[in-house]
Design a protein around this motif. Structure first.
Motif, mmCIF file in Angstrom:
data_model
loop_
_atom_site.group_PDB
_atom_site.id
_atom_site.type_symbol
_atom_site.label_atom_id
_atom_site.label_comp_id
_atom_site.label_asym_id
_atom_site.label_seq_id
_atom_site.Cartn_x
_atom_site.Cartn_y
_atom_site.Cartn_z
ATOM 1 N N ASP A 58 -24.219 -37.599 14.177
ATOM 2 C CA ASP A 58 -23.428 -37.119 15.302
ATOM 3 C C ASP A 58 -22.107 -37.870 15.241
ATOM 4 O OD1 ASP A 58 -22.382 -36.921 18.061
ATOM 5 O OD2 ASP A 58 -24.278 -35.854 18.407
ATOM 6 N N ALA A 60 -18.050 -38.488 16.438
ATOM 7 C CA ALA A 60 -17.010 -38.340 17.465
ATOM 8 C C ALA A 60 -15.656 -38.616 16.811
ATOM 9 C CB ALA A 60 -17.257 -39.311 18.616
ATOM 10 N N THR A 185 -23.417 -33.027 13.747
ATOM 11 C CA THR A 185 -22.927 -32.464 15.004
ATOM 12 C C THR A 185 -21.523 -32.994 15.276
ATOM 13 O OG1 THR A 185 -25.187 -32.329 15.837
ATOM 14 C CG2 THR A 185 -23.422 -32.213 17.458
ATOM 15 N N PRO A 187 -17.579 -31.962 17.577
ATOM 16 C CA PRO A 187 -17.065 -31.176 18.713
ATOM 17 C C PRO A 187 -16.821 -29.720 18.315
ATOM 18 C CG PRO A 187 -15.880 -33.260 18.531
ATOM 19 C CD PRO A 187 -16.728 -33.138 17.293
ATOM 20 N N GLU A 188 -17.066 -28.831 19.237
ATOM 21 C CA GLU A 188 -16.846 -27.404 18.994
ATOM 22 C C GLU A 188 -15.415 -27.174 18.503
ATOM 23 O OE1 GLU A 188 -17.608 -25.032 22.435
ATOM 24 O OE2 GLU A 188 -17.400 -23.148 21.342
ATOM 25 N N THR A 203 -23.876 -23.921 18.467
ATOM 26 C CA THR A 203 -23.048 -24.639 19.434
ATOM 27 C C THR A 203 -23.754 -24.724 20.776
ATOM 28 O OG1 THR A 203 -21.033 -23.909 18.339
ATOM 29 C CG2 THR A 203 -20.807 -24.658 20.602
ATOM 30 N N ARG A 207 -20.629 -28.788 21.606
ATOM 31 C CA ARG A 207 -20.797 -29.475 20.319
ATOM 32 C C ARG A 207 -21.519 -28.555 19.353
ATOM 33 N NH1 ARG A 207 -19.074 -34.353 20.070
ATOM 34 N NH2 ARG A 207 -20.436 -35.110 18.446
ATOM 35 N N SER A 209 -23.617 -28.001 15.752
ATOM 36 C CA SER A 209 -24.441 -28.656 14.723
ATOM 37 C C SER A 209 -24.503 -27.774 13.482
ATOM 38 C CB SER A 209 -25.864 -28.878 15.246
ATOM 39 O OG SER A 209 -25.839 -29.757 16.344
#
Ligand SMILES: [Zn+2]
Length: 492
Positions: A58, A60, A185, A187-188, A203, A207, A209
């Motif tokens: 995941d 960011a 994963t 951010p969209e 989505t 978010r 994946s």
């Protein structure tokens, strides 16, 4: 109960009774902390063979933080009281082996795990590592950078030779290949591109994946994740086209070929046979990448004719921006290019799908088997498309002093494994073999080599032995002078 659970993980001293069997007898011994690679002795780990990595990541982009879970399924090759994983940076949050908390000791890039119960030889066991933090860049001995390369909101994981340990723990030596499932994963609106085939893209709550599956074995240095606002596309290959036509078509339709073949996504290209193509292009370089994308199917078709079947179940390319990395890398299924490179570079990286990715070096000393053949493929391509004889490329390489710094099968140190002789003189070795055995035997031997060691590992000795057996003659004159010799041999 296990009292060790009460202690902070990193402070555990590994002297307890882990590895004791029910009757109190210690069973097993620690796996080795390295596999004696001549250049990276601590790389890789002994005592087990990884079958599968399941990575759940995941990311960011705003902070650069990564949260990861690595599920590593491995088979013990000895009774194991403890074993190591290679991992650089980031924080280890917890570790279990077969569902039980394992004691952990960390020193440099070595994680030592002591399972609650020793693992018996031949047993398959499952290690789960939860980790988090900002993954780091790793500076190679030759000062190039790999590992996790972050550029603003974009990031790419690149691993040759040791960088993959920056973003997941594992057995990071090329001799231990495994299948992979990588779920990322982000951010969209961002894309996450990896190896193998994209199984799903979902989505939820802003978010997205991406689930990537690699069924064929992969060395960890070839694993990648590229995160960014990529334009992506997939296409089924429909027909084979002669390379020249594909190139002409690319030239004429460079403005719209990507949209046309990429099902409107902008990065798919014309297709070749049943092999799915999934490519990703940074929007900033999309227009300049159209020609490369259009060339890819023709290159694959030509390489299959030359070397035999493409070894993986999908192909493609990831084209990032200049500066995303300092070099192109043959990441499995789809190479990573830092911006639209020359066609020759794409030919080189795609050649590695056969030479390096399918037939993988047993150690980093065998790097010339990757780079010599990839460079030789560039020579073949130049002959095929520009009618420059391979012999001419050979002679140009022969005249280049950089290629004579050391013999290709004996780089003096880890600093030199990507130096010119590994490429240029490596390719010269290939040409000497071809001149010795003749064209027909040469291409038969090369295809046989790729078939025999497909999805496996091989070293220089395996190569010279195979070639001599197939050629039915002693070729030690070539090996002694061109492969191992310190002196520059005369040209005949
Ligand atoms: Zn290469």
């Amino acid at each position: 109960m296990d009292k060790r659970l009460a202690l902070p993980l990193t402070l555990l001293v590994l002297t307890g009774c882990a590895g004791c069997s029910g009757d109190g007898a210690v069973r097993g011994r620690p796996g080795a902390a390295g596999v004696r690679d001549p250049y990276f002795p601590r790389l890789g780990n002994g005592g087990y063979d990884v079958q599968h990595y399941g990575l759940t990541l995941d990311y960011a982009p705003a902070t650069g933080r990564l949260r990861g879970t690595a599920e590593i399924t491995a088979r013990a090759t000895q009774d194991l009281s403890a074993f190591n994983l290679d991992f650089a940076g980031m924080k280890v949050d917890s570790v279990t082996v077969d569902g039980e908390r394992a004691a952990l000791h960390r020193a440099g890039t070595e994680l030592t795990l002591r399972p609650h119960d020793a693992v018996g030889r031949g047993d398959t066991f499952r290690t789960v590592v939860h980790y988090s933090g900002v993954p780091r860049r790793i500076t190679d001995p030759d000062e190039s950078e790999e590992g996790w390369l972050r550029s603003g909101e974009r990031a790419v994981g690149l691993g040759e030779p040791t960088g993959s340990m920056a973003w997941f723990p594992g057995n990071h030596h090329p001799s231990d290949k495994a299948s992979y499932d990588i779920r990322i994963t982000v951010p969209e609106g961002m894309k996450a591109v990896s190896n193998g085939e994209l199984r799903s893209e979902r989505t939820t709550a802003g978010r997205t994946s991406f689930d990537w599956h690699s069924a064929q074995p992969m060395a960890s240095y070839l694993a990648t994740v590229a995160i960014g606002p990529y334009k992506t596309g997939t296409a089924e290959r429909a027909e084979e086209k002669p390379v020249k036509k594909a190139a002409e078509k690319a030239g004429k339709k460079s403005g719209n070929s990507a949209d046309k073949a990429g099902a409107g996504t902008g990065a798919g290209v014309a297709t070749v046979g049943p092999l799915p193509i999934y490519s990703a292009v940074d929007p900033a370089v999309a227009a300049d990448s159209a020609r490369l994308l259009a060339e890819l199917p023709g290159i694959i078709t030509w390489q299959e004719k030359t070397f035999g079947p493409y070894p993986f179940s999908s192909t493609g390319v990831i084209i990032g921006r200049k500066g995303d990395s300092q070099y192109a890398l043959e990441t499995q299924n789809r190479p990573f290019l830092p911006g639209p490179t020359s066609v020759a570079t794409l030919v080189h990286e795609l050649a590695h799908q056969w030479f390096g990715n399918s037939v993988t070096p047993k150690s980093w000393r065998d790097m010339w088997l990757n780079e010599g053949f990839a460079e030789y493929t560039e020579w073949l391509w130049t002959e095929h498309t520009e009618r420059v004889p391979v012999r001419q490329s050979f002679e140009e390489a022969y005249e280049d002093d950089d290629n004579w710094a050391f013999p290709p099968a004996k780089p003096p140190s880890a600093v030199n494994i990507s130096d010119a002789p590994v490429y240029g003189r490596g390719a010269m070795v290939v040409q000497r073999v071809r001149e010795a055995v003749g064209d027909a035997a040469f291409f038969r031997i090369v295809r046989g080599w790729l078939e025999t060691y497909r999805h496996g590992n091989a070293d220089t000795h395996d190569f010279t032995t195979y070639v001599e057996r197939q050629a039915g003659r002693d070729l030690s004159g070539i090996w002694d002078t061109w492969l191992y010799g310190d002196e520059k041999p005369p040209l005949d």
